[in-house]
Motif scaffolding. Sequence first.
Motif, PDB file in Angstrom:
ATOM      1  N   VAL A 296     -75.697  44.020 -85.327  1.00 48.31           N
ATOM      2  CA  VAL A 296     -75.876  45.094 -84.349  1.00 48.31           C
ATOM      3  C   VAL A 296     -76.729  44.554 -83.212  1.00 48.31           C
ATOM      4  O   VAL A 296     -77.857  44.121 -83.427  1.00 48.31           O
ATOM      5  CB  VAL A 296     -76.549  46.327 -84.984  1.00 48.31           C
TER       6      VAL A 296
ATOM      7  N   ILE B 262     -71.345  45.082 -83.678  1.00 47.66           N
ATOM      8  CA  ILE B 262     -71.500  46.435 -83.149  1.00 47.66           C
ATOM      9  C   ILE B 262     -72.556  46.403 -82.059  1.00 47.66           C
ATOM     10  O   ILE B 262     -73.587  45.744 -82.210  1.00 47.66           O
ATOM     11  CB  ILE B 262     -71.911  47.432 -84.255  1.00 47.66           C
TER      12      ILE B 262
ATOM     13  N   ALA C 191     -71.634  52.609 -88.067  1.00 49.70           N
ATOM     14  CA  ALA C 191     -71.106  51.274 -88.356  1.00 49.70           C
ATOM     15  C   ALA C 191     -70.808  51.105 -89.841  1.00 49.70           C
ATOM     16  O   ALA C 191     -69.792  50.521 -90.227  1.00 49.70           O
ATOM     17  CB  ALA C 191     -72.094  50.208 -87.890  1.00 49.70           C
TER      18      ALA C 191
ATOM     19  N   LYS D 229     -66.420  46.552 -82.113  1.00 48.00           N
ATOM     20  CA  LYS D 229     -65.879  47.896 -82.045  1.00 48.00           C
ATOM     21  C   LYS D 229     -66.330  48.682 -80.826  1.00 48.00           C
ATOM     22  O   LYS D 229     -65.844  49.763 -80.575  1.00 48.00           O
ATOM     23  CB  LYS D 229     -66.246  48.662 -83.318  1.00 48.00           C
ATOM     24  N   SER D 230     -67.309  48.176 -80.083  1.00 48.50           N
ATOM     25  CA  SER D 230     -67.795  48.931 -78.930  1.00 48.50           C
ATOM     26  C   SER D 230     -67.234  48.354 -77.652  1.00 48.50           C
ATOM     27  O   SER D 230     -66.649  47.277 -77.620  1.00 48.50           O
ATOM     28  CB  SER D 230     -69.318  48.881 -78.883  1.00 48.50           C
TER      29      SER D 230
END
Length: 331
Positions: free
Chosen positions: A242, A274, A312, A323-324
């Motif tokens: 992340v 993420i 997430a 994914k972002s």
Amino acid sequence: MIVLKGTLRWLLAGGLILVVGVELVARYVLGLGTPPLSQPHPRIEYLFQPNQDVSRFGNRVLINAYGMRSADFPELKPAEELRVMIFGDSVLNGGNLTDHDALATTLLSQRLAETEGRPVVVGNISAGSWGPGNWLAYAKDYGFFDADVVVLLISSHDVADNPTFVSLNPNTHPQQKPVSALVEGMTRYLPRYLPSLGEPVQSDSEAPADDADSQAAVRQGLADLRAFLELAQQEVPRVLVVQHPERQELTTRKAQPGFAMIRALAVDLGVEVISAFPAMDAALADGENPYRDNIHVNTVGQAVLADVFFEALLATEPSGHAKSTNTTLLD
């Protein structure tokens, strides 16, 4: 002579009462006298001393047997339990200004337990100024505690934050309890506001390194980051990265170079990536400032991070998929 002795006794008694009163105010109003204690480590560099439960500035700071800012849990995971280990630095740790109950990891554990309907453990494996070398060394020494998922919270600048193994500064990493709250206030904090009383406290930042040193630091950081993620992949079913933004990265809409380096390395290894950039940006747009300073988050930011972690962990995207829309946000 008798009057003089009586006056002296009253002065001494008054002085003692004053000192005791100031000590009580410093301890119970200002929250001094009970700093979380650190310890040096030959491979990790430093970490929190185990088994601490202190009140600091009105906030509870709980350190478990493994030096995590988390409640205790057994080393071996029961079959029915969901176990998540989250690695990070001072952003994840929250510092003395964040209460245990307001930490992203605490909020996440509560939310997962409600959703999963089973026991959940979320470990907060962090300390101020930790980087890839610290995370790697901790994982080698302690392992991943039978985790189902390992999450790494990382910022762009962390790519070059390598261990130095210098002596711990008692003003930032105390190893012993102060004699009293009053003494701590006078020796640790008063000089920051009245520098003439002593030598000014040095900041954590070092003098700018030349290009060769900076490039070497980045190479070392990336090598340690790769080794950490590969080790996690070998031992844990699921690994996520992340990426946490500095506030300036959001306001300028431009990420530091380390952002792309970290993302590319993770994707190359097939690690899920993420971005917390959109969530933090949305909080700012809604007028809820999640930042305490340019890097660290306040309780609002901790809650935002908890949401990012939760979403997430519940997602089932293929490994390695970012994914972002982090690149769109920053371009």
